[in-house]
Write an enzyme that holds these catalytic residues in place. Sequence first.
Site, PDB file in Angstrom:
ATOM      1  N   THR A  78      36.329  56.663  58.617  1.00 36.15           N
ATOM      2  CA  THR A  78      37.601  55.947  58.763  1.00 36.15           C
ATOM      3  C   THR A  78      37.248  54.743  59.629  1.00 36.15           C
ATOM      4  O   THR A  78      36.376  54.853  60.509  1.00 36.15           O
ATOM      5  CB  THR A  78      38.689  56.797  59.465  1.00 36.15           C
ATOM      6  OG1 THR A  78      38.235  57.137  60.766  1.00 36.15           O
ATOM      7  CG2 THR A  78      39.009  58.057  58.688  1.00 36.15           C
ATOM      8  N   HIS A  79      37.874  53.627  59.384  1.00 37.83           N
ATOM      9  CA  HIS A  79      37.553  52.371  60.098  1.00 37.83           C
ATOM     10  C   HIS A  79      36.063  52.021  59.958  1.00 37.83           C
ATOM     11  O   HIS A  79      35.497  51.367  60.827  1.00 37.83           O
ATOM     12  CB  HIS A  79      37.911  52.460  61.579  1.00 37.83           C
ATOM     13  CG  HIS A  79      39.269  53.039  61.836  1.00 37.83           C
ATOM     14  ND1 HIS A  79      40.409  52.264  61.880  1.00 37.83           N
ATOM     15  CD2 HIS A  79      39.662  54.325  62.013  1.00 37.83           C
ATOM     16  CE1 HIS A  79      41.454  53.065  62.115  1.00 37.83           C
ATOM     17  NE2 HIS A  79      41.023  54.311  62.187  1.00 37.83           N
TER      18      HIS A  79
ATOM     19  N   LYS B 188      13.430  41.598  47.737  1.00 36.03           N
ATOM     20  CA  LYS B 188      14.842  41.853  47.452  1.00 36.03           C
ATOM     21  C   LYS B 188      15.083  42.613  46.143  1.00 36.03           C
ATOM     22  O   LYS B 188      14.412  42.415  45.157  1.00 36.03           O
ATOM     23  CB  LYS B 188      15.612  40.521  47.372  1.00 36.03           C
ATOM     24  CG  LYS B 188      15.788  39.821  48.692  1.00 36.03           C
ATOM     25  CD  LYS B 188      16.680  40.568  49.670  1.00 36.03           C
ATOM     26  CE  LYS B 188      18.147  40.387  49.350  1.00 36.03           C
ATOM     27  NZ  LYS B 188      18.615  39.019  49.536  1.00 36.03           N
TER      28      LYS B 188
ATOM     29  N   SER C 108      47.157  26.792  19.300  1.00 35.44           N
ATOM     30  CA  SER C 108      46.666  27.979  20.015  1.00 35.44           C
ATOM     31  C   SER C 108      45.584  28.691  19.216  1.00 35.44           C
ATOM     32  O   SER C 108      45.111  29.756  19.608  1.00 35.44           O
ATOM     33  CB  SER C 108      47.825  28.940  20.286  1.00 35.44           C
ATOM     34  OG  SER C 108      48.506  29.246  19.086  1.00 35.44           O
TER      35      SER C 108
ATOM     36  N   GLN D 212      53.101  30.790  24.806  1.00 34.55           N
ATOM     37  CA  GLN D 212      51.822  30.744  24.113  1.00 34.55           C
ATOM     38  C   GLN D 212      50.657  30.962  25.098  1.00 34.55           C
ATOM     39  O   GLN D 212      49.584  31.397  24.697  1.00 34.55           O
ATOM     40  CB  GLN D 212      51.680  29.386  23.414  1.00 34.55           C
ATOM     41  CG  GLN D 212      50.438  29.226  22.588  1.00 34.55           C
ATOM     42  CD  GLN D 212      50.560  28.045  21.643  1.00 34.55           C
ATOM     43  OE1 GLN D 212      51.215  28.114  20.623  1.00 34.55           O
ATOM     44  NE2 GLN D 212      49.936  26.944  21.999  1.00 34.55           N
TER      45      GLN D 212
ATOM     46  N   GLU E 239      28.400  43.403  42.799  1.00 35.95           N
ATOM     47  CA  GLU E 239      28.991  42.209  43.422  1.00 35.95           C
ATOM     48  C   GLU E 239      29.856  41.433  42.421  1.00 35.95           C
ATOM     49  O   GLU E 239      30.936  40.954  42.751  1.00 35.95           O
ATOM     50  CB  GLU E 239      27.887  41.307  43.971  1.00 35.95           C
ATOM     51  CG  GLU E 239      27.160  41.914  45.154  1.00 35.95           C
ATOM     52  CD  GLU E 239      25.914  41.118  45.515  1.00 35.95           C
ATOM     53  OE1 GLU E 239      26.044  39.947  45.884  1.00 35.95           O
ATOM     54  OE2 GLU E 239      24.804  41.669  45.402  1.00 35.95           O
TER      55      GLU E 239
ATOM     56  N   SER F 298      15.316  38.447  43.775  1.00 36.67           N
ATOM     57  CA  SER F 298      15.608  37.141  44.361  1.00 36.67           C
ATOM     58  C   SER F 298      14.547  36.156  43.900  1.00 36.67           C
ATOM     59  O   SER F 298      13.398  36.542  43.666  1.00 36.67           O
ATOM     60  CB  SER F 298      15.601  37.262  45.884  1.00 36.67           C
ATOM     61  OG  SER F 298      15.288  36.019  46.467  1.00 36.67           O
TER      62      SER F 298
ATOM     63  N   TYR G 177      62.612  32.469  22.906  1.00 39.63           N
ATOM     64  CA  TYR G 177      61.222  31.998  22.881  1.00 39.63           C
ATOM     65  C   TYR G 177      61.101  30.592  23.450  1.00 39.63           C
ATOM     66  O   TYR G 177      61.940  29.728  23.224  1.00 39.63           O
ATOM     67  CB  TYR G 177      60.678  32.004  21.438  1.00 39.63           C
ATOM     68  CG  TYR G 177      59.243  31.501  21.371  1.00 39.63           C
ATOM     69  CD1 TYR G 177      58.177  32.363  21.606  1.00 39.63           C
ATOM     70  CD2 TYR G 177      58.960  30.154  21.126  1.00 39.63           C
ATOM     71  CE1 TYR G 177      56.864  31.900  21.596  1.00 39.63           C
ATOM     72  CE2 TYR G 177      57.648  29.684  21.110  1.00 39.63           C
ATOM     73  CZ  TYR G 177      56.605  30.561  21.347  1.00 39.63           C
ATOM     74  OH  TYR G 177      55.326  30.102  21.337  1.00 39.63           O
TER      75      TYR G 177
ATOM     76  N   LYS H 272      48.548  34.744  25.820  1.00 36.22           N
ATOM     77  CA  LYS H 272      47.398  35.377  25.199  1.00 36.22           C
ATOM     78  C   LYS H 272      46.102  35.139  25.968  1.00 36.22           C
ATOM     79  O   LYS H 272      45.303  36.057  26.159  1.00 36.22           O
ATOM     80  CB  LYS H 272      47.264  34.906  23.747  1.00 36.22           C
ATOM     81  CG  LYS H 272      48.274  35.615  22.847  1.00 36.22           C
ATOM     82  CD  LYS H 272      48.412  34.992  21.498  1.00 36.22           C
ATOM     83  CE  LYS H 272      49.228  33.720  21.507  1.00 36.22           C
ATOM     84  NZ  LYS H 272      50.619  33.892  22.000  1.00 36.22           N
TER      85      LYS H 272
HETATM   86  N1  ARG Z   1      51.463  30.077  18.631  1.00 36.38           N
HETATM   87  C1  ARG Z   1      52.726  30.530  19.085  1.00 36.38           C
HETATM   88  C2  ARG Z   1      52.554  31.441  20.300  1.00 36.38           C
HETATM   89  O1  ARG Z   1      51.508  31.882  20.508  1.00 36.38           O
HETATM   90  C3  ARG Z   1      53.438  31.291  18.005  1.00 36.38           C
HETATM   91  C4  ARG Z   1      54.922  31.180  18.059  1.00 36.38           C
HETATM   92  C5  ARG Z   1      55.323  29.777  17.836  1.00 36.38           C
HETATM   93  N2  ARG Z   1      56.717  29.622  17.656  1.00 36.38           N
HETATM   94  C6  ARG Z   1      57.320  28.428  17.703  1.00 36.38           C
HETATM   95  N3  ARG Z   1      58.557  28.391  17.499  1.00 36.38           N
HETATM   96  N4  ARG Z   1      56.642  27.357  17.992  1.00 36.38           N
HETATM   97  O2  ARG Z   1      53.468  31.681  21.045  1.00 36.38           O
END
Ligand code: ARG
Length: 487
Positions: free
Chosen positions: A172-173, A300, A40, A339, A307, A294, A334, A342
């Site tokens: 309205t509308h 234009k 990651s 992962q 937009e 344009s 977990y 993010k």
């Molecule tokens: N790169 C992982 C994440 O973003 C960190 C945690 C990883 N933990 C594990 N047990 N593999 O979630």
Amino acid sequence: MAHCFGRLFWYLEKGDGSMALWGGRFEAGVAEVTQEFGASLPVDKHLYKQDIAGSKAHAKMLAAQGIISAEDEQAIAKGLTGIEQDIDAGNFTFDINDEDIHMSIESELTRRIGEAGKRLHTARSRNDQVALDLRLYLRDACDALSAQVKELVLVLCQKAQEHAGTVMPGYTHLQRAQPITFGHHLMAYAEMFQRDLGRIADAKTRMDVCPLGSGALAGTTYPIDRAQSASLLGFSAVSQNSLDGVSDRDYCIELASALAILMMHLSRFSEEIVMWCSWEFKFIELDDAFSTGSSIMPQKKNPDIAELVRGKAGRVFGDVMTLLAVMKSLPLAYNKDMQEDKDAIFDAFDTVKLCLTAFIPMVDTMTVLPQNMRKAAAGGFINATDCADFLVGKGLPFRDAYKATGELVARCIREGLTLETLPLEAYREVCELFDEGVYEAISLEKCVSDRTPLGGPAPEKCTRAGRARAGFDAERRIKKETIYDKK
Ligand code: ARG
């Protein structure tokens, strides 16, 4: 110790001869694709500052509790500062084989300071580490974003002051309904963005909980002091359950949702800006610096920014869906799926930031065309309600007044007139109660200025709303030309 079968396998031994940090249990190595697929680092390297701050606090707490020595803690802090400076300066080479930012920094620390570096991860897991880093990152991201939204509210309040008396049709509308002012219309958006600020602040309060000490999922047997590391990092509370501590991503979902609502507001506003720029409306003209041309049609001038903001709202809605879908079937605690969080939450924040960066100066520099707004307001019997209210003022029940006014409107349409140009005799043919005063009663300015109850479009109310919302101070903002660079 490295065994390579062609290019298929990348074994645990890395280029520099060291082993992956979690290499102990493995006899054979993992395939290159496993390593690359699971990494990651390209996304989470943006967490380096938070990761380092978290590690410093953790080490300090470990030393205070006698779990590591004071010398080790000092070496760790010094080493981490050096790494942070190198990353800041672009002098740090990230190695994808380190998998993520946490292992990148930890293995580099050990390369730099030796034994002490290997003690940093005592009583900690990457699972509570990443949960911590993300909260720290988003805390700062919330502050930066809120500052931008406040700036937008300020711009809106300022423009609303300038146009507290600029009459325009309210719809309205998408049909002309009743007269309002441009200031009042803008203040409606100020209200929305103010609520967005509230939502971000609210989510931030709930996020203000330190997960450090949750370990991998089951806490730790070391005598850690969770309150100490939490307070070193500026949290007001610690998480209450280790499983939840490592697997809660509600704060990402809440924030992404708040951002999605904010984008929905920006998108509605953008839609109106696109319409207002069209020749059909021509209520505003965007500054050249914030429009585009344009490639084929020389006449234009396109509202591309509005937009694109409207288009990018969809991205942020998608980010919310990504986060919900990632989390919906995950057993405690977990899972590697997480992962993916993010990418989605970073994208939501980056997108909103980018949109606001372009949107705020676009709105700030637009030229308002009051005469066109007035013309549009005057053409469509927009004052019919006020005409009926005039009769109510003379004692007629509202339903009867409504009916009489409807007849007048029908007559106007038949004869190509407006309520302003219809002669008094015609009014009186429909209802005896009409007199000269009706023309003043239906004047657009009066229709607006008489709407004085709280929340209405009367200019004095708009001025007051603007002041209250932004603590408006006309002098506070530097002249526009100096704020925005024009190429
Ligand atoms: N790169 C992982 C994440 O973003 C960190 C945690 C990883 N933990 C594990 N047990 N593999 O979630």
